[in-house]
Design a protein around this motif. Structure first.
Motif, short mmCIF file in Angstrom:
data_model
loop_
_atom_site.label_atom_id
_atom_site.label_comp_id
_atom_site.label_asym_id
_atom_site.label_seq_id
_atom_site.Cartn_x
_atom_site.Cartn_y
_atom_site.Cartn_z
N GLN A 1 -0.14 3.99 -8.44
CA GLN A 1 -1.11 2.90 -8.83
C GLN A 1 -0.46 2.09 -9.89
OE1 GLN A 1 -5.12 5.45 -8.08
NE2 GLN A 1 -4.72 5.14 -10.17
N GLU A 2 0.50 2.24 -10.65
CA GLU A 2 1.04 1.40 -11.58
C GLU A 2 2.27 0.58 -10.98
OE1 GLU A 2 2.75 4.09 -14.73
OE2 GLU A 2 0.71 4.91 -15.30
N HIS A 3 2.55 0.86 -9.70
CA HIS A 3 3.57 0.12 -8.99
C HIS A 3 3.15 -0.86 -7.78
CE1 HIS A 3 6.71 1.91 -11.76
NE2 HIS A 3 5.80 2.84 -11.70
N VAL A 4 2.15 -0.28 -7.03
CA VAL A 4 1.97 -0.82 -5.78
C VAL A 4 0.99 -1.86 -5.98
CG1 VAL A 4 0.89 -0.25 -3.46
CG2 VAL A 4 2.37 1.22 -4.35
N ARG A 5 0.90 -2.99 -5.09
CA ARG A 5 0.37 -4.30 -5.33
C ARG A 5 -1.15 -3.89 -4.98
NH1 ARG A 5 4.60 -7.42 -1.65
NH2 ARG A 5 6.37 -7.71 -3.18
N GLU A 6 -1.55 -3.41 -3.96
CA GLU A 6 -3.12 -3.45 -3.43
C GLU A 6 -3.63 -2.16 -3.51
OE1 GLU A 6 -4.82 -6.02 -2.76
OE2 GLU A 6 -3.09 -7.46 -3.23
N LYS A 7 -3.24 -1.04 -2.73
CA LYS A 7 -3.96 0.15 -2.15
C LYS A 7 -3.16 1.24 -2.42
CE LYS A 7 -7.87 1.51 -0.76
NZ LYS A 7 -8.88 1.22 -1.33
N CYS A 8 -3.86 2.54 -2.78
CA CYS A 8 -3.14 3.92 -2.95
C CYS A 8 -4.08 4.74 -2.21
CB CYS A 8 -2.95 4.19 -4.37
SG CYS A 8 -1.28 3.32 -4.97
N ILE A 9 -3.67 5.40 -1.45
CA ILE A 9 -4.52 6.64 -0.64
C ILE A 9 -4.09 7.90 -0.87
CG2 ILE A 9 -5.49 7.30 1.62
CD1 ILE A 9 -5.12 4.09 2.52
N THR A 10 -4.74 8.71 -1.33
CA THR A 10 -4.42 10.07 -1.54
C THR A 10 -5.15 11.13 -0.75
OG1 THR A 10 -4.65 9.63 -3.81
CG2 THR A 10 -4.51 12.03 -3.50
N LYS A 11 -4.31 11.95 0.14
CA LYS A 11 -4.72 13.11 0.98
C LYS A 11 -4.88 14.16 0.25
CE LYS A 11 -2.57 15.77 3.41
NZ LYS A 11 -1.83 16.90 4.29
N ILE A 12 -6.13 14.81 0.42
CA ILE A 12 -6.66 16.01 -0.25
C ILE A 12 -7.12 17.05 0.64
CG2 ILE A 12 -8.17 17.09 -1.78
CD1 ILE A 12 -6.24 15.37 -3.23
N ASN A 13 -6.79 18.21 0.84
CA ASN A 13 -7.13 19.05 1.82
C ASN A 13 -8.10 20.32 1.35
OD1 ASN A 13 -6.04 18.61 4.21
ND2 ASN A 13 -4.16 19.20 3.58
N HIS A 14 -7.83 20.40 -0.19
CA HIS A 14 -8.80 21.46 -0.77
C HIS A 14 -10.19 20.96 -1.31
CE1 HIS A 14 -5.87 24.72 0.41
NE2 HIS A 14 -4.90 23.71 -0.16
N GLY A 15 -11.13 21.42 -1.12
CA GLY A 15 -12.51 20.65 -1.57
C GLY A 15 -12.81 21.29 -3.20
N ALA A 16 -12.23 22.26 -3.32
CA ALA A 16 -12.18 22.95 -4.73
C ALA A 16 -11.88 22.14 -6.02
CB ALA A 16 -11.74 24.46 -4.56
N ALA B 1 0.87 -1.24 0.20
CA ALA B 1 -0.09 -0.07 0.13
C ALA B 1 0.90 1.23 -0.12
CB ALA B 1 -0.86 0.05 1.33
N PHE B 2 0.11 2.34 -0.62
CA PHE B 2 1.17 3.58 -0.63
C PHE B 2 0.10 4.90 -0.23
CE2 PHE B 2 2.08 7.22 -3.06
CZ PHE B 2 3.65 7.48 -2.93
N VAL B 3 0.59 5.61 0.62
CA VAL B 3 -0.16 6.85 0.98
C VAL B 3 0.74 8.02 0.71
CG1 VAL B 3 -1.27 7.84 3.11
CG2 VAL B 3 -1.03 5.56 2.91
N SER B 4 0.14 8.75 -0.22
CA SER B 4 0.61 10.33 -0.49
C SER B 4 0.03 11.37 0.64
CB SER B 4 0.26 10.46 -2.04
OG SER B 4 -1.06 10.61 -2.13
N CYS B 5 1.03 11.64 1.36
CA CYS B 5 0.48 12.65 2.62
C CYS B 5 1.21 14.01 2.58
CB CYS B 5 0.61 11.71 3.92
SG CYS B 5 -0.61 12.08 4.72
N THR B 6 1.82 14.33 1.42
CA THR B 6 2.51 15.59 1.71
C THR B 6 1.34 16.79 1.82
OG1 THR B 6 2.17 16.43 -0.95
CG2 THR B 6 4.01 14.84 -0.26
N GLY B 7 1.96 18.08 2.05
CA GLY B 7 1.00 19.14 2.16
C GLY B 7 0.48 19.76 1.04
#
Length: 452
Positions: free
Chosen positions: A316-331, A297-303
């Motif tokens: 998503q092209e490299h990780v086996r199972e799961k990619c999670i993306t943190k998003i802060n701006h609803g726009a 699994a991979f988590v992109s969690c920068t600011g």
């Protein structure tokens, strides 16, 4: 309710956006006059420029008649002091955003000693959401009810599913599990499907199911299921701190890539059993050197949202199972959705959901109580849990006699630790946890499901 929201950053704005659409009178307080003007104009709420720790400012905002104060500034100390002033002066409900890990570990003490109604940590809540997604890598989204005994899981029907072209009624008979498909998404359409709904590959379905039954259900649908044993996180902020702590507790290997040397040293001291790499995680060569192809699994969690989105597209092209993306701006939500990222976590929206849940719980009747609330599909659908209290007038009435509103689904009943997928003859009993899914927004009482 008369509600004062102190702090109009991303979290405060999200809270005001939801509270202002329901039966509440909202006043906002912030030190930035431009922010107060913009938000009060957009959401048609009252605005006061000032510091929430000033009694004069709070009084101008209507503290004397306030039912609740929600302090969500960037400063934990300001939030706590604001709530203490409000509690001592008028005894209203008080909610404080508390982000510092030291304060978070002492949240029960703070609530008790400062007489707070609720403390909430957006970073901790986001990390917990990520942990749930890692526990169920097949799901796009995971929400839990009845103290984690019922899960609401959102997933995509795979291309090779044996259920492509089958009606829901036939599919559920074939699967023969305690499960209910309560939401279906096809393109831009969102619906509460009936038994004649025809499943198609690419549909996004949301189901109610016991966590213990989920793996078997996904196998039926042809969705791969494999336990995640290793996670790579890019970005070493507070969410990563809390998530690492949770993952290690669950015996999952963690590697954090963080470019700031001082922060790396702090993470090393806090988590000697994790692997901390001091490097630029946005560099593909660094990711390759750190063996991104070998993690589950991979988590992109920068600011920065744009960096997180690009990182996840690559991962998503490299990780086996799961990619999670943190998003802060609803726009950016509309743009982000078109990128077809695996799973998105938005800390401010999670925080707003928890607070709205509490607001509704304090304003409902004595017959039922909003225990849990989730806003789904960018706020187009709500899923909520009601606790049926003694002497409630809905006890003993069959669902078919209840005359429910259109687009209201009784998705599940938790009774004596067992999930019941209800039919027309089922009735509510005292102590039941009842799960409702609806496209109507703003329900705060079980009676709201009934057509008048």
């Amino acid at each position: 309710m008369q509600i004062i929201v102190v702090g109009c950053g991303k979290v405060g704005r999200a809270i005001v956006a939801q509270l202002s659409t329901e039966d509440n009178n909202v006043t906002i307080v912030d030190v930035d006059a431009d922010v107060v003007r913009d938000i009060s104009t957009i959401y048609d709420v009252m605005g006061v420029v000032g510091n929430g720790t000033s009694y004069a400012t709070l009084k101008e905002a209507g503290l004397d008649v306030a039912d609740m104060i929600i302090a969500v500034t960037e400063s934990d100390e300001v939030n706590l002091l604001t709530c203490v002033i409000a509690q001592q002066k008028v005894g209203c409900y008080t909610i404080a955003r508390v982000r510092n890990p030291i304060y978070s570990e002492e949240s029960d003490f703070l609530k008790s000693e400062l007489h707070l109604s609720m403390t909430i940590n957006p970073e901790y809540e986001a990390a917990h959401e990520m942990l749930n997604l890692i526990r169920f890598p097949n799901a796009i989204e995971v929400d839990s009810f009845a103290h984690d005994k019922i899960d609401l899981l959102r997933f995509k029907v795979p291309e090779n599913s044996a259920y492509d072209g089958m009606t829901l009624k036939d599919a559920m008979q074939k699967i023969s599990q305690a499960v209910l498909v309560c939401i279906a998404e096809r393109g831009n359409d969102v619906m509460i499907p009936n038994g004649d709904f025809e499943i198609r590959r690419g549909d996004v379905l949301t189901i109610i199911i016991s966590p213990l039954e989920a793996d078997q259900f996904f196998r039926h649908f042809g969705v791969r299921s494999r336990r995640i044993r290793s996670v790579m996180i890019v970005g070493g902020g507070e969410i990563s701190f809390y998530l690492t702590k949770m993952l290690l507790r669950n015996k999952i290997d963690v590697k954090i890539i963080e470019r700031n040397r001082t922060r790396c040293d702090e993470l090393n001291d806090a988590f000697p059993e994790a692997m901390i790499c001091c490097a630029d995680g946005t560099n593909q060569e660094v990711l390759a050197e750190e063996h991104i192809d070998d993690v589950d699994a991979f988590v992109s969690c920068t600011g920065i949202d744009e960096i997180n989105a690009m990182l996840s597209m690559y991962a998503q092209e490299h990780v086996r199972e799961k990619c999670i993306t943190k998003i802060n701006h609803g726009a950016l939500n509309g743009i982000i959705e078109r990128l077809e990222l695996d799973t998105i976590v938005d800390p401010k929206n999670i925080t707003a959901q928890r607070i709205i849940q509490y607001v509704r719980a304090t304003g409902n009747s004595m017959d039922s109580n909003v225990e849990t609330l989730y806003r789904l599909m960018n706020g187009r659908v709500e899923a909520m849990e009601f606790l049926i209290r003694p002497n409630s007038k809905v006890i003993g009435i069959s669902l078919q006699e209840m005359h429910l509103k259109d687009n209201v689904l009784v998705a599940g009943i938790m009774r004596n630790e067992k999930l019941i997928i209800p039919g027309g003859q089922d009735c509510f009993e005292e102590g039941d946890a009842v799960i409702i899914v609806t496209t109507h927004l703003g329900f705060d009482d079980i009676y709201d499901i009934i057509a008048k």
